[in-house]
Write a protein that holds these residues in place. Structure first.
Motif, PDB file in Angstrom:
ATOM      1  N   THR A  46      11.441  -9.717  -3.025  1.00  0.00           N
ATOM      2  CA  THR A  46      10.771  -9.007  -2.150  1.00  0.00           C
ATOM      3  C   THR A  46      10.199  -7.687  -2.893  1.00  0.00           C
ATOM      4  OG1 THR A  46      12.352  -9.439  -0.300  1.00  0.00           O
ATOM      5  CG2 THR A  46      10.973  -7.726   0.072  1.00  0.00           C
TER       6      THR A  46
ATOM      7  N   THR B  10       4.521 -12.836   4.235  1.00  0.00           N
ATOM      8  CA  THR B  10       4.669 -11.554   4.834  1.00  0.00           C
ATOM      9  C   THR B  10       5.761 -11.454   5.770  1.00  0.00           C
ATOM     10  OG1 THR B  10       3.276 -12.007   6.537  1.00  0.00           O
ATOM     11  CG2 THR B  10       2.261 -10.945   4.541  1.00  0.00           C
ATOM     12  N   GLY B  11       6.354 -12.383   6.019  1.00  0.00           N
ATOM     13  CA  GLY B  11       7.881 -12.462   6.947  1.00  0.00           C
ATOM     14  C   GLY B  11       8.839 -13.143   6.245  1.00  0.00           C
ATOM     15  N   SER B  12      10.058 -12.772   6.599  1.00  0.00           N
ATOM     16  CA  SER B  12      11.350 -13.415   5.883  1.00  0.00           C
ATOM     17  C   SER B  12      11.276 -14.988   6.212  1.00  0.00           C
ATOM     18  CB  SER B  12      12.416 -12.454   6.034  1.00  0.00           C
ATOM     19  OG  SER B  12      12.865 -12.553   7.636  1.00  0.00           O
TER      20      SER B  12
ATOM     21  N   ASP C 228      -0.801  -7.082  11.327  1.00  0.00           N
ATOM     22  CA  ASP C 228      -0.962  -6.264  12.650  1.00  0.00           C
ATOM     23  C   ASP C 228      -2.150  -5.224  12.450  1.00  0.00           C
ATOM     24  OD1 ASP C 228       1.379  -7.536  13.721  1.00  0.00           O
ATOM     25  OD2 ASP C 228       2.516  -6.033  13.037  1.00  0.00           O
TER      26      ASP C 228
END
Length: 388
Positions: free
Chosen positions: A61, A104-106, A121
């Motif tokens: 990350t 961009t997301g886990s 966003d």
């Protein structure tokens, strides 16, 4: 012919294979410890030491640079643009790894491939390249922390001497390890020499001197070889405490001496029995006393057996933890040995395996030196008394 004196045994291939297997079983952990001591924490956690020379793929990350750290955010066609490199922002060298997938997301860490643009966003977007370069665009100035990016990257092999620098030169570690090193020498050297001196005299008496009860003593020595060390710890510690030597070096020296004497006497006695009788009888005819025979004839001829036992005793004593914990009771840490220091290092550092691997390899450096210096005598000493 097989089975005849001087002939080659039909099972020689099995002996050779067994020796190779034993050597490999000893060599693999040692090499693994050495390699791990030069690897970084991330590499140790992500793969085994046998893959140290191969690229390592792992999930990480990373974050972009903080927009607040930039004096001005440039605009291109009315859009605010933040550019940089994910690896450089993480404090590493650019180009050290190749990203194969990112997100961009886990829950979707491999949603995109290098070169794709991911929507964020508030009309924002980010593009990540294979070498870690990114372009983060936004219709309004970016604020707060950097954008989080989940990456799957293949990193090239990496080795470092920072582990040894931390262990040997960092004051917080150096003081403890240096003191533990000399404490271990203080325990090991006398605990190796004392049983050899006692056992040599006893072995000569059991091999070449006639006295009542000699056979019973030999049987008792053989029986003591199978007595578990743990069985004698409590009564021996109570005895040491009663006579006042239960919390210092003298107690641990005597404990190691007692536990090592049966093997030492057995090994040396078997070797001395196999020495030529004519040499000893001629010396007695010439008027030599038993002490002179022992010092001037037996000891020089018994050097292989003495060196063989010295290897075993040194290794056992140097790597010992149980006896040191029982007989070196010191809350101040002034008598902490290296095995105990490594255990304390494990407790204080948790998962820093690179430091532990380095400390462990430092602790085995001296035993390896002793073993390779005396190993030519090992087989001769182990075969003592097996051939007449």
């Amino acid at each position: 012919m097989d089975g005849m004196a001087g002939g080659k045994s039909s099972l020689s291939w099995a002996v050779n294979i067994s020796v190779v297997v034993l050597v490999l079983l000893w060599l693999f952990p040692t090499v693994g410890l050495l390699v791990s001591s030069f690897r970084t924490a991330d590499q140790i956690a992500g793969s085994g030491w046998w893959t140290a020379m191969l690229p390592q793929e792992r999930n990480e990350t990373l974050r972009t640079d903080r927009p607040g750290d930039l004096e001005t955010i440039p605009q291109v066609d009315g859009v605010y643009v933040v550019e940089g490199n994910l690896f450089v922002a993480d404090g590493r060298t650019e180009g050290g790894a190749a990203i194969s997938a990112w997100g961009t997301g886990s829950l979707a860490i491999d949603e995109f491939v290098p070169g794709d643009t991911a929507p964020l966003d508030d009309g924002q977007a980010i593009t990540v390249q294979e070498n870690g370069d990114y372009v983060w665009t936004s219709p309004t100035p970016q604020e707060g922390r950097g954008q989080r990016v989940f990456t799957t990257a293949a990193t090239p092999p990496e080795f470092t001497v920072e582990n040894y620098d931390n262990m040997l030169f960092d004051p917080s570690n150096r003081e403890g390890m240096t003191k533990a090193f000399f404490n271990t020498l203080t325990v090991t050297i006398p605990a190796t020499i004392i049983p050899i001196l006692i056992a040599a005299f006893a072995a000569y008496a059991l091999a070449w001197m006639d006295f009542p009860g000699r056979a019973l003593l030999i049987a008792a020595v053989v029986g003591l070889l199978v007595v578990p060390l743990q069985l004698a710890l409590i009564p021996l510690l109570r005895l040491h405490n009663e006579i006042g030597i239960g919390k210092g070096y003298l107690g641990v020296w005597l404990a190691h001496t007692g536990f090592g004497l049966p093997l030492a006497i057995y090994l040396l006695r078997n070797y001395m029995v196999g020495l030529p009788r004519d040499i000893i009888e001629n010396a007695r005819v010439d008027g030599a006393t038993d002490f002179q025979i022992f010092v001037k004839i037996i000891l020089p001829l018994s050097y292989p057996a003495l060196a063989s036992f010295a290897i075993f005793q040194f290794l056992w004593t140097w790597n010992d933890l149980l006896v040191s914990l029982v007989f070196l009771i010191d809350s101040s840490g002034d008598t902490t040995v290296m095995t105990k220091q490594i255990v304390e290092l494990l407790g204080s550092r948790g998962g820093n395996w690179e430091i532990l691997a380095t400390a462990a390899f430092v602790s085995i450096a001296v035993p390896l030196l002793v073993f390779f210096s005396l190993q030519r005598f090992l087989v001769r000493g182990l075969l003592a008394g097996s051939v007449k």
